[in-house]
Design an enzyme around this catalytic site. Structure first.
Site, short mmCIF file in Angstrom:
data_model
loop_
_atom_site.label_atom_id
_atom_site.label_comp_id
_atom_site.label_asym_id
_atom_site.label_seq_id
_atom_site.Cartn_x
_atom_site.Cartn_y
_atom_site.Cartn_z
CG PHE A 107 -20.62 1.66 36.58
CD1 PHE A 107 -21.60 0.71 36.36
CD2 PHE A 107 -20.39 2.08 37.89
CE1 PHE A 107 -22.34 0.18 37.42
CE2 PHE A 107 -21.12 1.56 38.95
CZ PHE A 107 -22.09 0.60 38.71
CG ASP A 108 -17.82 2.43 28.97
OD1 ASP A 108 -17.27 3.55 28.95
OD2 ASP A 108 -18.30 1.89 27.95
N GLY A 109 -19.23 4.49 30.55
CA GLY A 109 -20.37 5.40 30.45
C GLY A 109 -21.35 5.00 29.36
CG PHE A 224 -20.38 -3.44 35.11
CD1 PHE A 224 -21.00 -4.66 34.91
CD2 PHE A 224 -20.26 -2.97 36.42
CE1 PHE A 224 -21.48 -5.41 35.98
CE2 PHE A 224 -20.73 -3.70 37.50
CZ PHE A 224 -21.35 -4.93 37.28
#
Length: 256
Positions: A107-109, A224
């Site tokens: 995941f991106d943040g 993502f």
């Protein structure tokens, strides 16, 4: 499917597992071909929803969908606006071998797990103001983003394995891959996750470096991100990526 098989071994009477629903706007007449394709590839998909051209949004809500994936960006945008965790899928440009025994999700943040609050400051006021803002608000948790709930769901499944002393052999592993710098803006992210009671297995703070080469080492089954240039960079090096159309970056992407 592998995670479900492991859960079934450990918890034969528990039905809390991955449940996959095939959503399509095709008419019911194509159902036989879909069933044949699923059987050909050995997939365990029991639920179908063939909408005959209607929007899937109401059906997604009825199924209590935790994550909606599609190659149709318009449907994904519609789902995001309806409050459903969603992303547009992009296949990799290279064939890469993925783990058959561990589901890896990256995941991106900002604007994915977290809100786009901090990203707005980067876009509108620059990096220096962003670093200042993050240090001033280090102990204030970020608001949740569209995929926070999905990370939470993965965490619940992970804890089932931990409860059986399977932490070291858990078939789910999660990654945070962010352009943030650890020293100047990383603490707030980690403290936010802690305040939510969520664990992430690995956190990679790249300080603006490209994400593609790191993703090659991780080999996630899906990554993502809210920004298309990160999606494209991941694709080129063989990562299956999913674009989350949420937050201020979408405005800048459209204008570009």
């Amino acid at each position: 499917m592998h995670v479900n098989a492991r859960l079934l071994e450990l918890y034969p009477d528990d039905e809390e597992r991955f449940d996959i629903v095939l959503m399509t706007n095709n008419h019911a007449q194509v159902g036989v071909r879909l069933i044949n394709s699923i059987n050909h590839y050995g997939l365990t998909i029991e639920r179908f929803c063939m909408t005959g051209g209607k929007s899937p949004i109401d059906y997604l809500k009825a199924y209590l969908t935790n994550l909606y994936l599609s190659a149709d960006s318009e449907k994904v945008q519609e789902a995001i606006e309806a409050g459903i965790a969603s992303a547009t899928m992009f296949s990799a440009n290279k064939d890469v071998a993925y783990s058959d025994t561990q589901l890896r999700v990256a995941f991106d943040g900002d604007a994915v797990l977290f809100s786009d609050e901090s990203e707005q400051i980067v876009k509108e006021q620059g990096l220096d103001r962003f670093f200042e803002h993050e240090q001033l608000n280090e102990n204030k948790p970020l608001a949740q983003g569209p995929l926070k709930g999905f990370l939470e769901d993965l965490g619940k499944l992970q804890k089932k394995f931990y409860a059986k002393n399977e932490r070291l052999d858990c078939p789910i592993r999660t990654y945070l891959v962010t352009a943030r710098s650890a020293a100047s803006s990383g603490a707030r992210v980690l403290k936010t996750l802690r305040s939510w009671g969520l664990e992430i297995d690995e956190a990679l703070f790249l300080a603006g470096a490209p994400k593609g080469p790191i993703l090659v080492k991780i080999r996630p089954h899906i990554f993502f991100d809210d920004q298309m240039f990160h999606i494209e960079g991941a694709q080129k090096l063989g990562t299956i990526a999913a674009h989350v159309p949420y937050g201020v970056a979408q405005k800048y992407h459209k204008s570009a």
